[in-house]
Design an enzyme around this catalytic site. Structure first.
Site, PDB file in Angstrom:
ATOM      1  N   HIS A 207       0.868  -1.178   0.000  1.00 21.76           N
ATOM      2  CA  HIS A 207       0.000   0.000   0.000  1.00 21.76           C
ATOM      3  C   HIS A 207       0.908   1.233   0.000  1.00 21.76           C
ATOM      4  CE1 HIS A 207      -4.071  -1.858   0.623  1.00 21.76           C
ATOM      5  NE2 HIS A 207      -3.280  -2.900   0.816  1.00 21.76           N
ATOM      6  N   CYS A 238      -7.852  -0.815   3.675  1.00 16.14           N
ATOM      7  CA  CYS A 238      -8.524  -1.902   4.395  1.00 16.14           C
ATOM      8  C   CYS A 238      -9.362  -1.300   5.509  1.00 16.14           C
ATOM      9  CB  CYS A 238      -7.495  -2.873   4.966  1.00 16.14           C
ATOM     10  SG  CYS A 238      -8.247  -4.155   5.996  1.00 16.14           S
TER      11      CYS A 238
HETATM   12  P1  HMG Z   1     -16.901 -13.715  12.961  1.00 15.40           P
HETATM   13  O1  HMG Z   1     -17.945 -12.733  13.395  1.00 15.40           O
HETATM   14  O2  HMG Z   1     -15.783 -13.949  13.894  1.00 15.40           O
HETATM   15  O3  HMG Z   1     -17.425 -15.149  12.636  1.00 15.40           O
HETATM   16  O4  HMG Z   1     -16.372 -13.266  11.542  1.00 15.40           O
HETATM   17  P2  HMG Z   1     -18.805 -15.829  12.505  1.00 15.40           P
HETATM   18  O5  HMG Z   1     -18.481 -17.150  11.924  1.00 15.40           O
HETATM   19  O6  HMG Z   1     -19.511 -15.753  13.836  1.00 15.40           O
HETATM   20  O7  HMG Z   1     -19.628 -14.984  11.427  1.00 15.40           O
HETATM   21  C1  HMG Z   1     -20.287 -13.758  11.697  1.00 15.40           C
HETATM   22  C2  HMG Z   1     -21.423 -13.587  10.718  1.00 15.40           C
HETATM   23  O8  HMG Z   1     -20.936 -13.595   9.401  1.00 15.40           O
HETATM   24  C3  HMG Z   1     -22.426 -14.747  10.782  1.00 15.40           C
HETATM   25  O9  HMG Z   1     -23.665 -14.220  10.407  1.00 15.40           O
HETATM   26  C4  HMG Z   1     -21.919 -15.674   9.711  1.00 15.40           C
HETATM   27  O10 HMG Z   1     -22.934 -16.503   9.220  1.00 15.40           O
HETATM   28  C5  HMG Z   1     -21.438 -14.702   8.659  1.00 15.40           C
HETATM   29  P3  HMG Z   1     -24.838 -13.965  11.482  1.00 15.40           P
HETATM   30  O11 HMG Z   1     -25.057 -15.276  12.153  1.00 15.40           O
HETATM   31  O12 HMG Z   1     -24.273 -12.918  12.427  1.00 15.40           O
HETATM   32  O13 HMG Z   1     -25.964 -13.453  10.657  1.00 15.40           O
HETATM   33  N1  HMG Z   1     -20.353 -15.221   7.826  1.00 15.40           N
HETATM   34  C6  HMG Z   1     -20.308 -15.081   6.510  1.00 15.40           C
HETATM   35  N2  HMG Z   1     -21.143 -14.498   5.625  1.00 15.40           N
HETATM   36  C7  HMG Z   1     -20.786 -14.527   4.333  1.00 15.40           C
HETATM   37  N3  HMG Z   1     -19.641 -15.076   3.898  1.00 15.40           N
HETATM   38  C8  HMG Z   1     -18.775 -15.647   4.736  1.00 15.40           C
HETATM   39  C9  HMG Z   1     -19.106 -15.669   6.115  1.00 15.40           C
HETATM   40  N4  HMG Z   1     -18.479 -16.148   7.199  1.00 15.40           N
HETATM   41  C10 HMG Z   1     -19.261 -15.878   8.245  1.00 15.40           C
HETATM   42  N5  HMG Z   1     -17.660 -16.183   4.279  1.00 15.40           N
HETATM   43  C11 HMG Z   1     -15.136 -13.418   9.509  1.00 15.40           C
HETATM   44  C12 HMG Z   1     -15.268 -13.912  10.931  1.00 15.40           C
HETATM   45  C13 HMG Z   1     -13.793 -13.920   8.974  1.00 15.40           C
HETATM   46  C14 HMG Z   1     -16.294 -13.994   8.688  1.00 15.40           C
HETATM   47  C15 HMG Z   1     -15.188 -11.872   9.508  1.00 15.40           C
HETATM   48  O14 HMG Z   1     -14.281 -11.403  10.446  1.00 15.40           O
HETATM   49  C16 HMG Z   1     -14.916 -11.292   8.164  1.00 15.40           C
HETATM   50  O15 HMG Z   1     -15.686 -11.470   7.228  1.00 15.40           O
HETATM   51  N6  HMG Z   1     -13.772 -10.559   8.024  1.00 15.40           N
HETATM   52  C17 HMG Z   1     -13.362 -10.082   6.725  1.00 15.40           C
HETATM   53  C18 HMG Z   1     -12.619  -8.820   6.857  1.00 15.40           C
HETATM   54  C19 HMG Z   1     -12.158  -8.364   5.476  1.00 15.40           C
HETATM   55  O16 HMG Z   1     -12.710  -8.730   4.463  1.00 15.40           O
HETATM   56  N7  HMG Z   1     -11.122  -7.508   5.501  1.00 15.40           N
HETATM   57  C20 HMG Z   1     -10.582  -6.978   4.290  1.00 15.40           C
HETATM   58  C21 HMG Z   1      -9.858  -7.973   3.462  1.00 15.40           C
HETATM   59  S1  HMG Z   1      -8.222  -8.363   4.073  1.00 15.40           S
HETATM   60  C22 HMG Z   1      -7.222  -7.122   3.400  1.00 15.40           C
HETATM   61  O17 HMG Z   1      -7.713  -6.196   2.824  1.00 15.40           O
HETATM   62  C23 HMG Z   1      -5.733  -7.294   3.498  1.00 15.40           C
HETATM   63  C24 HMG Z   1      -5.097  -7.720   2.149  1.00 15.40           C
HETATM   64  O18 HMG Z   1      -5.414  -6.810   1.120  1.00 15.40           O
HETATM   65  C25 HMG Z   1      -3.576  -7.802   2.299  1.00 15.40           C
HETATM   66  C26 HMG Z   1      -2.979  -6.547   2.951  1.00 15.40           C
HETATM   67  O19 HMG Z   1      -3.119  -5.433   2.413  1.00 15.40           O
HETATM   68  O20 HMG Z   1      -2.389  -6.722   4.019  1.00 15.40           O
HETATM   69  C27 HMG Z   1      -5.591  -9.112   1.721  1.00 15.40           C
HETATM   70 MG    MG Z   2      -4.365  -4.916   0.802  1.00 21.20          MG
END
Ligand code: HMG
Ligand code: MG
Length: 288
Positions: A207, A238
């Site tokens: 970034h 992010c």
């Molecule tokens: P959580 O709350 O710990 O886990 O989230 P959970 O299993 O209890 O899930 C919470 C809710 O999400 C539940 O729904 C699940 O069903 C649902 P509810 O019962 O509350 O209605 N859920 C999902 N829904 C759709 N698709 C799924 C999914 N999984 C659970 N796959 C979790 C854990 C990992 C899901 C959450 O923390 C999350 O989604 N985090 C994502 C954060 C993210 O996307 N960040 C940005 C991307 S990373 C980035 O940008 C860095 C990168 O570019 C590299 C860099 O720059 O360093 C890659």
């Molecule tokens: Mg990134």
């Protein structure tokens, strides 16, 4: 110095995930279609994460269904768990990426679990990835600095990168998530990581918050890295990394690499059109 460098285009996912206003699915599809004409072999078009965490990425399946797929281009998706992986497969993603952090603070804030728990979460995904014959990529975040924990020890990055590589990732992309890295800290990190993972299986995902991403790419070339992530118009950030800005602008990376004698295969005129479209999308958002 005649070896090629691959640029992995991130803007539809890393670029747009942090935009506050909902961007129309049709606009995301248009962006991907413009990018498909630029010469990229891989474009990250969506993530299948919780829509409560990242609402902007909730329409990943519609984006994958709506794009005009170009032969030779892999349309990839970010998947945090088995549920996301199954959704990405159902939507027709050509490749998937798992993502972990080298720092505990970011791991907790980004995916609500420890580093060790995140790696355990990936285990059940691996046979599914293999059964579907999908290429697996992996990210490590906060490779030099973490917004919560401060500087990241290089050994910690090497440890997480090695574990992801051992899971079968063909490439581990090293994320300077908040753009705080410098050529010195990137070099210190790479000295440790290159002992654990071959340089040709590493990518730089830098970034550009402090304008050092191109310098960090140059430092990484010296270690043998030949794959870099970029985002047209420098879109992105992010949501769980306060102060993080976009990935390095793909246009800047192409310009830099070509100047240094590394062919990228990217059509710069087509890239300029895609970047203009991306910029307009975000400017509409910023104006609101
Ligand atoms: P959580 O709350 O710990 O886990 O989230 P959970 O299993 O209890 O899930 C919470 C809710 O999400 C539940 O729904 C699940 O069903 C649902 P509810 O019962 O509350 O209605 N859920 C999902 N829904 C759709 N698709 C799924 C999914 N999984 C659970 N796959 C979790 C854990 C990992 C899901 C959450 O923390 C999350 O989604 N985090 C994502 C954060 C993210 O996307 N960040 C940005 C991307 S990373 C980035 O940008 C860095 C990168 O570019 C590299 C860099 O720059 O360093 C890659
Ligand atoms: Mg990134």
């Amino acid at each position: 110095m005649s070896d090629n460098v691959t640029i992995f285009e991130m803007s539809p996912r890393d670029g747009l995930q942090n935009e506050g206003r909902a961007i129309a699915t049709a606009d995301k599809i248009n962006l991907v279609n413009l990018l498909s004409g630029c010469g990229f072999s891989r474009i990250e078009v969506a993530s299948f994460v919780s829509p409560k965490w990242v609402p902007q990425m909730a329409d990943g399946a519609q984006v994958l269904a709506g794009i005009a797929r170009k032969a030779g281009v892999s349309y990839t998706a970010l998947t945090p768990n088995l549920r996301g992986l199954n959704a990405a497969i159902a939507a027709g993603a050509d490749e998937v990426a798992i993502f972990a952090s080298a720092s505990e603070g970011f791991s907790q804030h980004n995916i609500n679990c420890s580093i060790a728990q995140s790696l355990e979460r990936f285990a059940p995904m691996l046979p599914v990835v293999r059964d579907h014959g999908l290429p697996l990529r992996a990210y490590v975040s906060c490779v030099t600095d973490c917004p919560y924990d401060g500087p990241t020890p290089p050994a910690q990055v090497a440890d997480v990168a090695a574990k992801l590589y051992a899971m079968g990732a063909y490439e581990v992309s090293l994320g300077d998530t908040i753009g705080a890295g410098t050529p010195d800290t990137i070099a210190a990190m790479l000295r440790a990581v290159c002992d654990a993972v071959p340089a040709r299986a590493l990518a730089g995902h830098y970034h550009d918050t402090h304008g050092r991403a191109c310098d960090n790419i140059v430092a990484s070339l010296d270690f043998g890295l030949r794959s870099f992530d970029g985002s047209v118009a420098g879109l992105g950030g992010c949501p769980y990394a306060p102060g993080s800005r976009g990935n390095v602008a793909t246009e800047d990376v192409v310009e830099l690499l070509e100047r240094l004698g590394y062919p990228t295969g990217i059509d710069r005129a087509a890239l300029a059109i895609a970047a203009e479209f991306a910029r307009a999308l975000v400017e509409q958002t910023d104006a609101l």
